[in-house]
Scaffold this motif. Sequence first.
Motif, PDB file in Angstrom:
ATOM      1  N   LYS A 127       0.838  -1.199   0.000  1.00  0.00           N
ATOM      2  CA  LYS A 127       0.000   0.000   0.000  1.00  0.00           C
ATOM      3  C   LYS A 127       0.878   1.257   0.000  1.00  0.00           C
ATOM      4  O   LYS A 127       1.774   1.382   0.833  1.00  0.00           O
ATOM      5  N   ALA A 128       0.601   2.162  -0.917  1.00  0.00           N
ATOM      6  CA  ALA A 128       1.146   3.522  -0.854  1.00  0.00           C
ATOM      7  C   ALA A 128      -0.033   4.411  -0.495  1.00  0.00           C
ATOM      8  O   ALA A 128      -0.946   4.607  -1.303  1.00  0.00           O
ATOM      9  N   VAL A 129      -0.049   4.921   0.730  1.00  0.00           N
ATOM     10  CA  VAL A 129      -1.204   5.639   1.266  1.00  0.00           C
ATOM     11  C   VAL A 129      -0.924   7.141   1.194  1.00  0.00           C
ATOM     12  O   VAL A 129      -0.010   7.636   1.857  1.00  0.00           O
ATOM     13  N   ILE A 130      -1.725   7.857   0.406  1.00  0.00           N
ATOM     14  CA  ILE A 130      -1.555   9.301   0.236  1.00  0.00           C
ATOM     15  C   ILE A 130      -2.603  10.021   1.070  1.00  0.00           C
ATOM     16  O   ILE A 130      -3.811   9.796   0.915  1.00  0.00           O
ATOM     17  N   ASN A 131      -2.136  10.864   1.969  1.00  0.00           N
ATOM     18  CA  ASN A 131      -3.004  11.615   2.870  1.00  0.00           C
ATOM     19  C   ASN A 131      -3.705  12.737   2.084  1.00  0.00           C
ATOM     20  O   ASN A 131      -3.055  13.575   1.463  1.00  0.00           O
ATOM     21  N   LEU A 132      -5.036  12.740   2.116  1.00  0.00           N
ATOM     22  CA  LEU A 132      -5.813  13.730   1.374  1.00  0.00           C
ATOM     23  C   LEU A 132      -5.451  15.165   1.762  1.00  0.00           C
ATOM     24  O   LEU A 132      -5.443  16.067   0.915  1.00  0.00           O
ATOM     25  N   ASP A 133      -5.134  15.412   3.047  1.00  0.00           N
ATOM     26  CA  ASP A 133      -4.725  16.757   3.474  1.00  0.00           C
ATOM     27  C   ASP A 133      -3.515  17.234   2.680  1.00  0.00           C
ATOM     28  O   ASP A 133      -3.453  18.375   2.220  1.00  0.00           O
ATOM     29  N   ARG A 134      -2.536  16.370   2.534  1.00  0.00           N
ATOM     30  CA  ARG A 134      -1.328  16.756   1.815  1.00  0.00           C
ATOM     31  C   ARG A 134      -1.589  16.851   0.309  1.00  0.00           C
ATOM     32  O   ARG A 134      -1.029  17.704  -0.373  1.00  0.00           O
ATOM     33  N   TRP A 135      -2.435  15.985  -0.197  1.00  0.00           N
ATOM     34  CA  TRP A 135      -2.749  15.991  -1.631  1.00  0.00           C
ATOM     35  C   TRP A 135      -3.392  17.303  -2.047  1.00  0.00           C
ATOM     36  O   TRP A 135      -3.122  17.822  -3.124  1.00  0.00           O
ATOM     37  N   ARG A 136      -4.214  17.864  -1.176  1.00  0.00           N
ATOM     38  CA  ARG A 136      -4.911  19.110  -1.495  1.00  0.00           C
ATOM     39  C   ARG A 136      -4.189  20.357  -0.970  1.00  0.00           C
ATOM     40  O   ARG A 136      -4.275  21.426  -1.570  1.00  0.00           O
ATOM     41  N   LEU A 137      -3.481  20.206   0.146  1.00  0.00           N
ATOM     42  CA  LEU A 137      -2.933  21.385   0.823  1.00  0.00           C
ATOM     43  C   LEU A 137      -1.415  21.493   0.761  1.00  0.00           C
ATOM     44  O   LEU A 137      -0.853  22.468   1.259  1.00  0.00           O
ATOM     45  N   SER A 138      -0.739  20.489   0.197  1.00  0.00           N
ATOM     46  CA  SER A 138       0.711  20.458   0.115  1.00  0.00           C
ATOM     47  C   SER A 138       1.316  20.380   1.525  1.00  0.00           C
ATOM     48  O   SER A 138       0.648  19.961   2.477  1.00  0.00           O
ATOM     49  N   ALA A 139       2.581  20.762   1.669  1.00  0.00           N
ATOM     50  CA  ALA A 139       3.288  20.665   2.951  1.00  0.00           C
ATOM     51  C   ALA A 139       4.135  21.911   3.153  1.00  0.00           C
ATOM     52  O   ALA A 139       4.508  22.607   2.197  1.00  0.00           O
ATOM     53  N   LYS A 140       4.455  22.215   4.406  1.00  0.00           N
ATOM     54  CA  LYS A 140       5.114  23.467   4.752  1.00  0.00           C
ATOM     55  C   LYS A 140       6.400  23.741   3.969  1.00  0.00           C
ATOM     56  O   LYS A 140       6.599  24.865   3.484  1.00  0.00           O
ATOM     57  N   PRO A 141       7.318  22.778   3.810  1.00  0.00           N
ATOM     58  CA  PRO A 141       8.541  23.095   3.049  1.00  0.00           C
ATOM     59  C   PRO A 141       8.252  23.550   1.622  1.00  0.00           C
ATOM     60  O   PRO A 141       8.944  24.428   1.091  1.00  0.00           O
ATOM     61  N   TYR A 142       7.229  22.969   0.993  1.00  0.00           N
ATOM     62  CA  TYR A 142       6.874  23.365  -0.372  1.00  0.00           C
ATOM     63  C   TYR A 142       6.166  24.714  -0.378  1.00  0.00           C
ATOM     64  O   TYR A 142       6.396  25.542  -1.272  1.00  0.00           O
ATOM     65  N   LEU A 143       5.307  24.948   0.607  1.00  0.00           N
ATOM     66  CA  LEU A 143       4.616  26.233   0.690  1.00  0.00           C
ATOM     67  C   LEU A 143       5.607  27.359   0.971  1.00  0.00           C
ATOM     68  O   LEU A 143       5.518  28.438   0.379  1.00  0.00           O
ATOM     69  N   ASP A 144       6.546  27.113   1.866  1.00  0.00           N
ATOM     70  CA  ASP A 144       7.548  28.131   2.178  1.00  0.00           C
ATOM     71  C   ASP A 144       8.394  28.488   0.951  1.00  0.00           C
ATOM     72  O   ASP A 144       8.787  29.642   0.766  1.00  0.00           O
ATOM     73  N   ALA A 145       8.681  27.471   0.133  1.00  0.00           N
ATOM     74  CA  ALA A 145       9.493  27.693  -1.067  1.00  0.00           C
ATOM     75  C   ALA A 145       8.651  28.140  -2.262  1.00  0.00           C
ATOM     76  O   ALA A 145       9.190  28.371  -3.339  1.00  0.00           O
ATOM     77  N   LYS A 146       7.317  28.263  -2.046  1.00  0.00           N
ATOM     78  CA  LYS A 146       6.390  28.669  -3.114  1.00  0.00           C
ATOM     79  C   LYS A 146       6.507  27.758  -4.335  1.00  0.00           C
ATOM     80  O   LYS A 146       6.599  28.205  -5.493  1.00  0.00           O
ATOM     81  N   VAL A 147       6.478  26.472  -4.076  1.00  0.00           N
ATOM     82  CA  VAL A 147       6.548  25.465  -5.133  1.00  0.00           C
ATOM     83  C   VAL A 147       5.146  24.920  -5.402  1.00  0.00           C
ATOM     84  O   VAL A 147       4.393  24.632  -4.473  1.00  0.00           O
ATOM     85  N   ASP A 148       4.812  24.765  -6.656  1.00  0.00           N
ATOM     86  CA  ASP A 148       3.469  24.364  -7.068  1.00  0.00           C
ATOM     87  C   ASP A 148       3.007  23.063  -6.409  1.00  0.00           C
ATOM     88  O   ASP A 148       3.798  22.134  -6.197  1.00  0.00           O
ATOM     89  N   LEU A 149       1.702  23.003  -6.147  1.00  0.00           N
ATOM     90  CA  LEU A 149       1.085  21.787  -5.616  1.00  0.00           C
ATOM     91  C   LEU A 149       1.305  20.604  -6.554  1.00  0.00           C
ATOM     92  O   LEU A 149       1.515  19.470  -6.093  1.00  0.00           O
ATOM     93  N   ALA A 150       1.249  20.824  -7.860  1.00  0.00           N
ATOM     94  CA  ALA A 150       1.455  19.734  -8.817  1.00  0.00           C
ATOM     95  C   ALA A 150       2.818  19.082  -8.625  1.00  0.00           C
ATOM     96  O   ALA A 150       2.964  17.857  -8.770  1.00  0.00           O
ATOM     97  N   ILE A 151       3.828  19.882  -8.282  1.00  0.00           N
ATOM     98  CA  ILE A 151       5.169  19.328  -8.057  1.00  0.00           C
ATOM     99  C   ILE A 151       5.201  18.532  -6.759  1.00  0.00           C
ATOM    100  O   ILE A 151       5.803  17.453  -6.691  1.00  0.00           O
ATOM    101  N   TYR A 152       4.538  19.046  -5.722  1.00  0.00           N
ATOM    102  CA  TYR A 152       4.468  18.266  -4.480  1.00  0.00           C
ATOM    103  C   TYR A 152       3.793  16.921  -4.725  1.00  0.00           C
ATOM    104  O   TYR A 152       4.224  15.892  -4.191  1.00  0.00           O
ATOM    105  N   ARG A 153       2.741  16.907  -5.520  1.00  0.00           N
ATOM    106  CA  ARG A 153       2.047  15.650  -5.802  1.00  0.00           C
ATOM    107  C   ARG A 153       2.976  14.648  -6.486  1.00  0.00           C
ATOM    108  O   ARG A 153       2.948  13.452  -6.187  1.00  0.00           O
ATOM    109  N   ARG A 154       3.791  15.143  -7.395  1.00  0.00           N
ATOM    110  CA  ARG A 154       4.759  14.252  -8.047  1.00  0.00           C
ATOM    111  C   ARG A 154       5.742  13.699  -7.018  1.00  0.00           C
ATOM    112  O   ARG A 154       6.103  12.519  -7.058  1.00  0.00           O
ATOM    113  N   TYR A 155       6.165  14.577  -6.128  1.00  0.00           N
ATOM    114  CA  TYR A 155       7.090  14.117  -5.096  1.00  0.00           C
ATOM    115  C   TYR A 155       6.466  13.019  -4.229  1.00  0.00           C
ATOM    116  O   TYR A 155       7.059  11.959  -4.019  1.00  0.00           O
TER     117      TYR A 155
END
Length: 294
Positions: free
Chosen positions: A211-239
Amino acid sequence: MISSPPPTADRPDRWRRTWLVVLALSLAVLAAVMIGNQVTAEPQSPVAASSPSPSLSPSPSPSPSPSAIPTEPVLESASASPSVTDPFPGAGILRLSGSVPSHGSGDFLYAGKRSSIFGSKGQVRRFRVAAEKGSNEDVEAFAAQVAAILGDKRSWIGNGNVRLQMVSGSEKADFTVYLATRDTAGQLCLRGGTNIRVGGVPYTSCRATGKAVINLDRWRLSAKPYLDAKVDLAIYRRYVINHEVGHELGHHHEGCPKAGGPAPVMVQQTLTLRGCKPYAWPRRNDRNFAGPAL
């Protein structure tokens, strides 16, 4: 007795009528030809080209390179979930607006499409894609993104030691990629031996056996390191897809190889970049890209 010829006084009138009929017919034909030329000469109305649905049979086209980090302020919300025809959030979107369900039914809907085999060498690993009922997420849109990520040559298939194929929910698979609300993700991860809570709330995603379990909160809201760096949500999803599937393929957490450089995909980028910058792929410059083992 020889009879006299019939009177000819009405002949001019008959010729005049005949001539008028011929003239009227000629004018009608000429008018029809001119109208036809005008119709064919008119430019056709342009038809708006619609975006094609993501093709799951051939390998998806490479996505825009995520290596460039935006330096200008960008929009941080979108009003709607991604669609199947355009599954990734648009450029400049850091997170999606609107409430995110914290728990769902615990049951999952499975995507019904089957992809071609991604990659050219190595063992074939087949995977299914599922989204929790009550998550308000379209499972086919989620599946289109997962397939596009794992079918990219910058992902794990580029290493030349594994091939991947998405199958439908009714088919046998080696693992499943789940999109789950945070409460369900917390339960699935805990059963698999991983506590994903931060501050008492299920925060990260995880991998449990099969199982690779993706948390819906992160899928929609991204994560602090990405938000701080102003990196697109689409890139976080790929990560996050590459990271959790990487665990399923046997890869472990890694550190940052060079401060200020790109982070290997097995760095826990949801929590910390360890001095690196966000990067979403396990390959870079057409080579495997990894960091020191932790």
